[in-house]
Write a protein that holds these residues in place. Structure first.
Motif, PDB file in Angstrom:
ATOM      1  N   SER A 193     -11.541  31.927  48.953  1.00 46.86           N
ATOM      2  CA  SER A 193     -11.347  30.479  48.922  1.00 46.86           C
ATOM      3  C   SER A 193     -12.210  29.794  49.966  1.00 46.86           C
ATOM      4  CB  SER A 193      -9.870  30.131  49.115  1.00 46.86           C
ATOM      5  OG  SER A 193      -9.369  30.654  50.319  1.00 46.86           O
ATOM      6  N   MET A 197     -14.137  26.341  49.154  1.00 50.57           N
ATOM      7  CA  MET A 197     -14.079  25.136  49.987  1.00 50.57           C
ATOM      8  C   MET A 197     -15.481  24.676  50.396  1.00 50.57           C
ATOM      9  SD  MET A 197     -10.937  24.147  50.546  1.00 50.57           S
ATOM     10  CE  MET A 197      -9.283  24.802  50.361  1.00 50.57           C
ATOM     11  N   TYR A 205      -5.959  24.242  59.154  1.00 57.25           N
ATOM     12  CA  TYR A 205      -6.793  25.437  59.107  1.00 57.25           C
ATOM     13  C   TYR A 205      -8.080  25.223  59.905  1.00 57.25           C
ATOM     14  CZ  TYR A 205      -9.356  29.369  56.974  1.00 57.25           C
ATOM     15  OH  TYR A 205     -10.085  30.520  56.738  1.00 57.25           O
ATOM     16  N   TYR A 208     -11.714  24.294  58.363  1.00 58.40           N
ATOM     17  CA  TYR A 208     -12.058  23.033  57.703  1.00 58.40           C
ATOM     18  C   TYR A 208     -13.151  22.264  58.447  1.00 58.40           C
ATOM     19  CZ  TYR A 208      -7.921  23.552  54.679  1.00 58.40           C
ATOM     20  OH  TYR A 208      -6.994  23.988  53.777  1.00 58.40           O
ATOM     21  N   LEU A 230      -8.603  17.399  52.762  1.00 62.84           N
ATOM     22  CA  LEU A 230      -8.230  18.817  52.739  1.00 62.84           C
ATOM     23  C   LEU A 230      -6.799  18.964  53.242  1.00 62.84           C
ATOM     24  CD1 LEU A 230     -11.525  20.221  54.261  1.00 62.84           C
ATOM     25  CD2 LEU A 230     -10.789  20.494  51.892  1.00 62.84           C
ATOM     26  N   PRO A 236      -3.852  21.876  53.329  1.00 60.53           N
ATOM     27  CA  PRO A 236      -3.255  23.170  53.017  1.00 60.53           C
ATOM     28  C   PRO A 236      -1.746  23.026  52.803  1.00 60.53           C
ATOM     29  CG  PRO A 236      -3.777  23.038  55.348  1.00 60.53           C
ATOM     30  CD  PRO A 236      -4.256  21.763  54.730  1.00 60.53           C
ATOM     31  N   VAL A 292      -7.951  17.931  47.998  1.00 59.15           N
ATOM     32  CA  VAL A 292      -7.902  19.379  47.814  1.00 59.15           C
ATOM     33  C   VAL A 292      -6.619  19.907  48.446  1.00 59.15           C
ATOM     34  CG1 VAL A 292      -9.081  21.568  48.194  1.00 59.15           C
ATOM     35  CG2 VAL A 292     -10.424  19.458  47.933  1.00 59.15           C
ATOM     36  N   ASP A 340      -4.834  23.095  49.309  1.00 55.10           N
ATOM     37  CA  ASP A 340      -5.183  24.499  49.523  1.00 55.10           C
ATOM     38  C   ASP A 340      -3.908  25.334  49.497  1.00 55.10           C
ATOM     39  OD1 ASP A 340      -5.965  26.977  50.478  1.00 55.10           O
ATOM     40  OD2 ASP A 340      -6.881  26.212  52.314  1.00 55.10           O
ATOM     41  N   ALA A 347      -3.494  28.643  49.412  1.00 58.87           N
ATOM     42  CA  ALA A 347      -3.804  30.050  49.659  1.00 58.87           C
ATOM     43  C   ALA A 347      -2.530  30.895  49.766  1.00 58.87           C
ATOM     44  CB  ALA A 347      -4.632  30.181  50.940  1.00 58.87           C
ATOM     45  N   THR A 383      -6.504  24.827  45.154  1.00 55.38           N
ATOM     46  CA  THR A 383      -7.187  26.096  45.374  1.00 55.38           C
ATOM     47  C   THR A 383      -6.179  27.199  45.629  1.00 55.38           C
ATOM     48  OG1 THR A 383      -7.428  25.762  47.760  1.00 55.38           O
ATOM     49  CG2 THR A 383      -9.181  24.902  46.354  1.00 55.38           C
ATOM     50  N   THR A 402      -6.032  31.866  46.212  1.00 60.46           N
ATOM     51  CA  THR A 402      -6.798  33.055  46.579  1.00 60.46           C
ATOM     52  C   THR A 402      -6.063  34.296  46.087  1.00 60.46           C
ATOM     53  OG1 THR A 402      -7.770  34.308  48.408  1.00 60.46           O
ATOM     54  CG2 THR A 402      -5.655  33.256  48.831  1.00 60.46           C
ATOM     55  N   LEU A 439     -10.070  27.833  42.043  1.00 57.86           N
ATOM     56  CA  LEU A 439      -9.452  26.510  42.020  1.00 57.86           C
ATOM     57  C   LEU A 439      -9.163  26.102  40.595  1.00 57.86           C
ATOM     58  CD1 LEU A 439     -11.636  24.235  40.885  1.00 57.86           C
ATOM     59  CD2 LEU A 439     -12.583  24.449  43.169  1.00 57.86           C
TER      60      LEU A 439
END
Length: 372
Positions: A95, A99, A120, A123, A163, A165, A197, A199, A201, A226, A228, A243
């Motif tokens: 991922s 990104m 994260y 980023y 972004l 997460p 986005v 994320d 994960a 997204t 993973t 994604l």
């Protein structure tokens, strides 16, 4: 000064969690890996698939990886999505590359990428590497988002990429659906608008009843979710991230991707792993239970712990977190010194690994005189 590195990159250390050998730290709980590897049956199927791909390695792989996109779309339809087609799916080498490709396509000079700290740590590096301005808002004391403040920041800075997460790394905090909707609407309120986005994960580790942002894809054309295969699928060594988004977003990424970026070996490995999805995901419930037990135990010791929907827990607060981290390393347990000052993060391992972590932490706290 040689080499002629970009000025803003001079003196910067490469990203990476501390790595120690198993001899130095037999219990490694620092990079959020799944402690349970593939079964012999899954490993054998992966080996067969890679062997079949090996006989044609003189040829380039399918650069559109159609079969893999179809398999990922089918999996996402059973993992919180609905009506996801292969045209809505993109994949890359982890991922991280997904990104970076998003920032290459939608960021760049004169554009803004935005998130909310703590978040994260890669980023801002994606933004830096694509010459995108980085803007970080702040989370509340409990690491949730103040939705009004978040909306105001998005409307003020007009980012091309937001972004988010969820669960957040390093805190484990999830975003409620209303937060995703609000930010998608805010990012669509100006020209030319921005993409949001989410994320996921660690999405497969969400607590029961916690929805995925995949459910919101039909409502928001500017939403990207997204995932993973590194975490829940126990496939960190294969490097496969992906994604789901509007097909126009996938088409935009195709403009910036490197030729044949996803090798035939990677595609074969991921397809074989998806055939074994129920088995590879079979330990997720065990890890959820171990996470919840770890959070409860840490709180019983008088420590603060962030609510977590991931396969890790952020805990503190320590006057000298590095001394605690080092004390654990000295006792053979490696965790992560990350997040806000005073906090540490532990990945969830096997029951035996978590028992070793608990003993090492208590011994360290006693030695360092940190409160527990």
């Amino acid at each position: 000064m040689f080499p002629p590195l970009r000025d803003e990159l001079r003196g910067i250390e490469p990203y990476g969690a501390p790595q120690l050998s198993l001899e130095q730290a037999p219990v490694q709980l620092n990079v959020n890996e799944n402690p349970y590897g593939p079964s012999p049956e899954a490993a054998a199927d992966i080996a067969r698939a890679v062997g079949a791909a090996a006989v044609s390695l003189n040829r380039y792989p399918d650069r559109e990886f159609v079969e893999l996109r179809s398999a990922l779309a089918a999996y996402l339809d059973t993992s919180g999505g609905s009506g996801i087609t292969p045209e809505m799916v993109w994949a890359a080498n982890g991922s991280n590359e997904v990104m970076l490709q998003l920032l290459q396509a939608f960021g760049g000079p004169g554009r803004v990428a935005l998130s909310f700290a703590p978040t994260y740590s890669m980023y801002p590096e994606y933004a830096r590497d694509t010459m995108t301005e980085w803007v970080a808002g702040h989370r509340a004391e409990d690491f949730s988002l103040d939705l009004d403040a978040a909306r105001r920041l998005v409307e003020e800075r007009r980012p091309s990429v937001v972004l988010l997460p969820s669960p957040n790394n390093p805190t484990g905090t999830v975003l409620p659906p209303q937060a995703v909707t609000m930010l998608c609407e805010a990012a669509a309120s100006y020209e030319p608008g921005g993409i949001v986005v989410v994320d996921e994960a660690y999405g497969e580790f969400r607590r029961a009843g916690t929805p995925s942002a995949l459910e919101l894809l039909p409502q928001h054309r500017n939403l990207v979710v997204t995932r993973t295969m590194s975490k829940a699928f126990a496939l960190a060594g294969a490097r496969l991230g992906y994604l789901a988004a509007d097909p126009s977003i996938c088409d935009a990424i195709r403009v910036v991707r490197l030729p044949y970026h996803l090798s035939a070996v990677t595609q074969a490995t991921a397809l074989a792993a998806l055939r074994h999805a129920p088995e590879l995901l079979g330990k997720v419930d065990d890890l959820r239970a171990e996470r919840d037990a770890t959070v409860a135990w840490l709180r019983e010791q008088g420590l603060e712990v962030a609510d977590s929907d991931a396969n890790f827990a952020l805990f503190g607060r320590f006057a000298d977190r590095h001394a605690v981290w080092q004390g654990l390393v000295d006792r053979g347990v490696l965790i992560r010194e990350t997040g806000p000052d005073g906090w540490l993060r532990v990945s969830i391992g096997t029951a035996e690994e978590m028992a070793a972590f608990k003993k090492a932490l208590l011994d360290t706290i006693e030695t360092t005189k940190e409160p527990a």
